[in-house]
Enzyme design. Structure first.
Site, PDB file in Angstrom:
ATOM      1  N   SER A   1     -14.782  -7.824  15.616  1.00 17.08           N
ATOM      2  CA  SER A   1     -14.298  -6.492  16.013  1.00 17.08           C
ATOM      3  C   SER A   1     -14.782  -6.158  17.415  1.00 17.08           C
ATOM      4  CB  SER A   1     -14.823  -5.419  15.061  1.00 17.08           C
ATOM      5  OG  SER A   1     -14.499  -4.136  15.563  1.00 17.08           O
ATOM      6  N   TYR A  40     -21.769  -1.297  10.923  1.00 16.11           N
ATOM      7  CA  TYR A  40     -20.594  -2.187  10.883  1.00 16.11           C
ATOM      8  C   TYR A  40     -20.482  -2.966  12.198  1.00 16.11           C
ATOM      9  CZ  TYR A  40     -15.551  -3.188  11.275  1.00 16.11           C
ATOM     10  OH  TYR A  40     -14.325  -3.780  11.488  1.00 16.11           O
TER      11      TYR A  40
HETATM   12  N1  LIG Z   1      -8.012  -2.075  11.794  1.00 15.43           N
HETATM   13  C1  LIG Z   1      -8.814  -2.187  12.830  1.00 15.43           C
HETATM   14  O1  LIG Z   1      -8.739  -1.406  13.795  1.00 15.43           O
HETATM   15  C2  LIG Z   1      -9.856  -3.281  12.884  1.00 15.43           C
HETATM   16  C3  LIG Z   1     -10.584  -3.407  14.078  1.00 15.43           C
HETATM   17  C4  LIG Z   1     -11.532  -4.402  14.190  1.00 15.43           C
HETATM   18  C5  LIG Z   1     -11.742  -5.273  13.124  1.00 15.43           C
HETATM   19  N2  LIG Z   1     -11.028  -5.120  11.956  1.00 15.43           N
HETATM   20  C6  LIG Z   1     -11.304  -6.077  10.880  1.00 15.43           C
HETATM   21  O2  LIG Z   1     -10.105  -6.692  10.491  1.00 15.43           O
HETATM   22  C7  LIG Z   1     -10.195  -7.093   9.108  1.00 15.43           C
HETATM   23  C8  LIG Z   1      -8.999  -6.558   8.351  1.00 15.43           C
HETATM   24  O3  LIG Z   1      -9.021  -5.133   8.428  1.00 15.43           O
HETATM   25  P1  LIG Z   1      -7.713  -4.237   8.204  1.00 15.43           P
HETATM   26  O4  LIG Z   1      -7.623  -3.315   9.357  1.00 15.43           O
HETATM   27  O5  LIG Z   1      -6.551  -5.077   7.856  1.00 15.43           O
HETATM   28  O6  LIG Z   1      -8.210  -3.364   6.957  1.00 15.43           O
HETATM   29  P2  LIG Z   1      -7.595  -3.153   5.495  1.00 15.43           P
HETATM   30  O7  LIG Z   1      -6.141  -2.919   5.607  1.00 15.43           O
HETATM   31  O8  LIG Z   1      -8.450  -2.128   4.864  1.00 15.43           O
HETATM   32  O9  LIG Z   1      -7.826  -4.584   4.769  1.00 15.43           O
HETATM   33  C9  LIG Z   1      -9.115  -5.026   4.445  1.00 15.43           C
HETATM   34  C10 LIG Z   1      -9.001  -6.257   3.563  1.00 15.43           C
HETATM   35  O10 LIG Z   1     -10.328  -6.728   3.260  1.00 15.43           O
HETATM   36  C11 LIG Z   1     -10.450  -6.868   1.852  1.00 15.43           C
HETATM   37  N3  LIG Z   1     -11.807  -6.598   1.383  1.00 15.43           N
HETATM   38  C12 LIG Z   1     -12.615  -5.562   1.697  1.00 15.43           C
HETATM   39  N4  LIG Z   1     -13.778  -5.647   1.013  1.00 15.43           N
HETATM   40  C13 LIG Z   1     -13.687  -6.758   0.245  1.00 15.43           C
HETATM   41  C14 LIG Z   1     -14.556  -7.385  -0.689  1.00 15.43           C
HETATM   42  N5  LIG Z   1     -15.761  -6.904  -1.015  1.00 15.43           N
HETATM   43  N6  LIG Z   1     -14.128  -8.524  -1.296  1.00 15.43           N
HETATM   44  C15 LIG Z   1     -12.916  -9.024  -1.011  1.00 15.43           C
HETATM   45  N7  LIG Z   1     -12.042  -8.492  -0.145  1.00 15.43           N
HETATM   46  C16 LIG Z   1     -12.434  -7.364   0.470  1.00 15.43           C
HETATM   47  C17 LIG Z   1      -9.466  -5.872   1.248  1.00 15.43           C
HETATM   48  O11 LIG Z   1      -9.125  -6.302  -0.055  1.00 15.43           O
HETATM   49  P3  LIG Z   1      -8.696  -5.281  -1.271  1.00 15.43           P
HETATM   50  O12 LIG Z   1      -8.010  -4.112  -0.642  1.00 15.43           O
HETATM   51  O13 LIG Z   1      -7.804  -6.136  -2.124  1.00 15.43           O
HETATM   52  O14 LIG Z   1      -9.970  -4.910  -1.967  1.00 15.43           O
HETATM   53  C18 LIG Z   1      -8.297  -5.972   2.235  1.00 15.43           C
HETATM   54  O15 LIG Z   1      -7.464  -7.046   1.900  1.00 15.43           O
HETATM   55  C19 LIG Z   1     -11.542  -6.560   8.608  1.00 15.43           C
HETATM   56  O16 LIG Z   1     -12.502  -7.586   8.681  1.00 15.43           O
HETATM   57  C20 LIG Z   1     -11.862  -5.458   9.607  1.00 15.43           C
HETATM   58  O17 LIG Z   1     -13.240  -5.228   9.675  1.00 15.43           O
HETATM   59  C21 LIG Z   1     -10.095  -4.144  11.823  1.00 15.43           C
END
Ligand SMILES: NC(=O)c1ccc[n+]([C@@H]2O[C@H](COP(=O)([O-])OP(=O)(O)OC[C@H]3O[C@@H](n4cnc5c(N)ncnc54)[C@H](OP(=O)(O)O)[C@@H]3O)[C@@H](O)[C@H]2O)c1
Length: 253
Positions: free
Chosen positions: A144, A158
């Site tokens: 991130s 985080y």
């Molecule tokens: N969106 C942003 O702006 C952003 C920025 C920087 C980094 N990121 C990173 O990008 C990645 C994806 O994020 P996103 O934005 O797509 O968020 P999201 O839509 O909330 O998706 C998060 C995913 O991670 C899974 N997850 C969370 N906790 C888990 C656990 N304990 N065990 C297994 N699976 C788990 C969720 O699975 P379930 O829902 O099935 O539980 C979901 O599939 C993450 O690593 C996040 O930190 C996001």
């Protein structure tokens, strides 16, 4: 963009029930990959991702709490058995979980953030390693931008966890190079997914878009395109590297 070398690859994408992971899974299917669609709490989201995957290719649903060693081992083994190996592992599952400033953060919150975002990467990587050795495959970790700038209010813990993911990407790249395994990371900026629907107000999302040099927040597809590049032979001489995908929100030399 079609990467001919990706056709037929066996790709496991953790956290592909939603957002960035879902877009990554679908984009790999468009390359003709066999895709492991993993979820924890959001089964219907994973089913929707798999429906999309099945339009272009094939895949299976996988379930595990990524914090749990036994569940992750079983999930990875199951994928390798059904797919006939593993070529690419995308360590995408992660979450902010809550906003807790250092001053008031609980130890439970701290440890959960690290288990969800850092331990998860260790567990999946270690389980997949025997298969990646056989395939001379590669790993893409999702970090991130927060790991660079320290995060916003209440997301400092985080941010620290995501900095660990970025640094461990380099350490893994060094350790696994002898197996012909490349390890890289993508550092998303502000990406419009469920993540920010949960943790950022509409006003904040609008402000960030206005502050971003390219004039908008990112999409899950913006990230997926870069993951595909790093996983493909087009990046065959790149390891231990990161690509920041943030519309210029945070630039560094
Ligand atoms: N969106 C942003 O702006 C952003 C920025 C920087 C980094 N990121 C990173 O990008 C990645 C994806 O994020 P996103 O934005 O797509 O968020 P999201 O839509 O909330 O998706 C998060 C995913 O991670 C899974 N997850 C969370 N906790 C888990 C656990 N304990 N065990 C297994 N699976 C788990 C969720 O699975 P379930 O829902 O099935 O539980 C979901 O599939 C993450 O690593 C996040 O930190 C996001």
């Amino acid at each position: 963009m079609i990467y001919e070398d990706l056709k037929g690859r066996k790709v496991l994408v953790t956290g592909s029930s939603s957002g960035i992971g879902s877009a990554i899974a679908v984009m790999f299917s468009e390359q003709g990959c066999f895709v492991g669609v993993h979820y924890f709490r959001t089964k219907d989201g994973a089913q929707r991702t798999l429906e999309q995957v099945n339009k272009k290719s094939d895949g299976i649903l996988l379930h595990a709490d990524m914090r749990d060693e036994k569940q992750v081992n079983e999930m990875v083994e199951h994928f390798a058995e059904v797919a006939g190996g593993i070529d690419i592992l995308v360590n995408n599952a992660g979450s902010l979980i809550d906003r807790q400033p250092f001053e008031t953060a609980t130890v439970e919150y701290h440890d959960d953030v690290y288990a969800t975002n850092v331990r998860s990467v260790l567990l999946a990587t270690r389980s997949a390693l025997p298969y990646l050795k056989k395939s001379s495959g590669n790993i893409v970790n999702i970090g991130s931008v927060a790991g660079h700038h320290g995060g916003g209010i209440g997301s400092g813990i985080y941010a620290g966890a995501k900095a660990a993911v970025a640094t461990e990407t380099i350490s893994m790249a060094q350790e696994f190079a002898k197996y012909g395994i490349r390890v890289n990371s993508v550092l998303p900026g502000f990406i419009e997914t469920r993540f920010h629907e949960r943790f950022s107000s509409a006003q904040r999302r609008k402000e960030v878009a206005e502050q971003t040099p390219l004039g908008r927040n990112g999409t899950a597809e913006d990230i997926a395109k870069v993951v595909l590049f790093l996983a493909s032979d087009a990046a065959g001489f790149i390891t231990g590297e990161y690509i920041a995908v943030n519309g210029g929100l945070y630039m560094r030399a």
